[in-house]
Design an enzyme around this catalytic site. Structure first.
Site, short mmCIF file in Angstrom:
data_model
loop_
_atom_site.label_atom_id
_atom_site.label_comp_id
_atom_site.label_asym_id
_atom_site.label_seq_id
_atom_site.Cartn_x
_atom_site.Cartn_y
_atom_site.Cartn_z
N ARG A 1 -15.47 80.43 -27.86
CA ARG A 1 -16.08 79.57 -28.70
C ARG A 1 -16.44 80.23 -29.98
NH1 ARG A 1 -20.13 76.91 -28.02
NH2 ARG A 1 -19.27 74.99 -28.86
N CYS B 1 -7.62 93.24 -29.65
CA CYS B 1 -7.35 93.76 -31.05
C CYS B 1 -7.47 92.35 -32.12
CB CYS B 1 -5.89 94.20 -30.99
SG CYS B 1 -6.11 95.65 -29.91
N1 LLP Z 1 -14.80 62.55 -23.10
C1 LLP Z 1 -13.76 62.78 -23.68
C2 LLP Z 1 -12.86 61.75 -24.10
C3 LLP Z 1 -13.70 64.01 -24.50
O1 LLP Z 1 -12.61 64.23 -25.21
C4 LLP Z 1 -14.53 64.88 -24.17
C5 LLP Z 1 -14.49 66.43 -24.91
C6 LLP Z 1 -15.83 64.56 -23.43
C7 LLP Z 1 -16.10 63.30 -22.90
C8 LLP Z 1 -16.94 65.38 -23.36
O2 LLP Z 1 -17.59 65.83 -24.43
P1 LLP Z 1 -19.01 66.67 -23.93
O3 LLP Z 1 -20.02 65.93 -23.46
O4 LLP Z 1 -18.65 67.97 -23.32
O5 LLP Z 1 -19.51 67.00 -25.34
N2 LLP Z 1 -14.13 73.00 -26.55
C9 LLP Z 1 -15.22 72.36 -27.72
C10 LLP Z 1 -15.47 71.00 -27.14
C11 LLP Z 1 -14.12 70.18 -26.96
C12 LLP Z 1 -14.63 68.88 -26.23
C13 LLP Z 1 -13.36 67.97 -26.17
N3 LLP Z 1 -13.55 66.69 -25.58
C14 LLP Z 1 -16.26 73.32 -27.55
O6 LLP Z 1 -16.27 74.53 -27.02
O7 LLP Z 1 -17.33 72.95 -28.24
#
Ligand code: LLP
Length: 435
Positions: A326, A356
């Protein structure tokens, strides 16, 4: 809200000293608190009591079987995005009929598998996908439950890489065209128009964009209910969490808004949304990931070297961007604390991994207690999009994972063996092998 804290100068997860877990299982090590997972789920569930609702945990944020089993036992359904995730739900003891299937790229095989498992609904992202689902369902002689994902074209005011609800993004179908899409879809014989869905982005720290998106879409939802008898409205996930906690100090590179301390609580979320949704007479789905898992997990790592270059002070640790990507991806801020509380002056430190790449860091120029070789640190708020985004870059194995419950702990993912990293590879038949 979480259950990680110092007790007599030692860092604990619930009733277990984190150092004792590192002694037993080595580092880097992910540690999850069962109590935090359950209480985050419960607080959200309680706050939404005034609505007919269902929570589908976005398992992309953390798909460890033990974590999922904990949530399934609390009553959670799951938001899945691949056949692999749906198979994990079943392996974790979850209920596929409480699952929604999202994602822009569902393959025929994935659709077939999901239909065979009788999932609750496909969240559909395009018209060609609707046609494909209809075709696959007809071959299986089934009616596929679908919800179209509406893209409301609303700026979620979050990091550009995790905003999803504007026309710049690949997600959903444009708001203005949705009615026509439902009308056409209603003619496809093997579809059951069960709901409508949206998700405007992740790590939202304010309730305003949620309320704005719901208000904008609401009249459309009412029309769809009247015309097609849909039964649910999913308002997605996206609830943000506090990354910058009171345990240590530092600059907040992620938000660049130090005043954004008071974060979205379940109460704030519910107070803004319940009045809008109450009269609708539909089941409201939410798909939170980070809110439930984010602050329920930490990544523990050991300091291998301390190194000074010019006026920079580096603590090189045994975790790296392959364990938690992240900061490299989003410049995200994660609190870092030593497992043994230290007093004394703080030293401006870059905590970095051994990979690296210059982007392989956990913090930059952060005032931290003076670290020395052999110290162990905890990188906080690593329970969401942590281990799931791990890789074996530089042929480093995936970290082990532990679940803590009160005074008990269990190894819930073994440390990957090095050999297993290349187990699916082979030499080409024409290669010259060493005897
Ligand atoms: N629903 C859908 C359709 C989504 O695409 C996502 C997340 C969620 C629910 C859940 O979102 P949350 O409640 O966790 O915010 N890798 C990134 C976050 C990518 C989120 C992708 N979609 C990070 O590390 O911040």
């Amino acid at each position: 809200m979480h259950d990680f804290r110092y007790i007599d100068g030692r860092f604990y997860c619930e009733g277990v000293s984190v150092e004792s877990l590192v002694k037993k299982h080595g580092s880097p090590l992910y540690i999850y608190s069962q109590k935090t997972l359950v209480s985050n789920y419960q607080r959200l569930d309680d706050a939404l009591k005034g609505l007919d609702h269902r929570i589908c945990f976005a398992m992309k944020s953390n798909s460890n079987l033990a974590v999922m089993n904990t949530l399934a036992s609390s009553g959670s359904g799951f938001d899945v995005v691949s056949e692999g995730e749906l198979r994990r739900v079943i392996a974790a003891g979850g209920d596929p009929t409480k699952c929604v299937f999202a994602g822009v790229g569902k393959t025929e095989q994935e659709i077939r598998y999901a239909l065979e498992q009788n999932i609750y609904a496909f969240n559909v992202e395009s018209e060609p996908e609707l046609e494909r689902i209809n075709r696959v369902a007809s071959k299986l002689k089934k009616k596929a439950p679908v919800a179209v994902r509406v893209n409301p074209n609303i700026d979620a005011n979050t990091h550009s890489k995790i905003t999803t609800g504007t026309y710049e993004n690949k997600f959903g179908i444009a708001f203005e065209t949705i009615e026509g899409v439902y009308a056409r879809a209603s003619k496809l014989k093997n579809l059951h128009l069960r709901g409508i869905q949206m998700h405007i982005g992740s790590q939202l720290t304010e309730v305003k964009p949620f309320a704005a998106a719901v208000s904008k879409v609401l009249p459309l939802v009412e029309k769809l209910k009247a015309s097609f008898g849909i039964e649910f409205f999913s308002i997605g996930g996206g609830l943000g969490i506090v990354y910058q906690q009171a345990l240590a100090s530092g600059t907040n590179a992620w938000w660049k808004r130090p005043e954004a301390k008071e974060i979205l609580t379940p109460a704030i979320y519910a107070q803004a949304l319940i009045p809008l949704l109450k009269g609708l007479g539909l089941c409201i789905l939410i798909e939170p990931g980070r809110f439930i898992s984010g602050n329920a997990g930490i990544l523990v790592s050991r300091v291998e070297y301390i190194k000074r270059t010019g006026n920079k002070n580096f603590a090189i640790v045994d975790a790296a961007m392959n364990d938690l990507v992240r900061p490299a991806f989003y410049d995200s801020f994660h609190e870092i604390v030593p497992l043994r509380r230290k007093t004394g002056v703080k030293v401006s430190t870059d905590v970095v991994g051994g990979i690296c790449e210059s982007s392989d860091y956990f913090c930059k120029d952060r005032p931290l207690p003076k670290l020395v070789e052999g110290d162990c640190i905890a990188i906080l708020s690593a329970g969401a999009y942590g281990s799931v985004m791990g890789s074996t870059y530089n042929s480093r194995s995936l970290a082990a994972e532990v679940l803590v419950n009160g005074k008990k702990s269990a190894l819930v993912r073994q440390r990957q063996s090095l050999e297993s990293i290349w187990q699916y590879e082979s030499l080409a038949p024409w290669s010259t092998t060493r005897e």
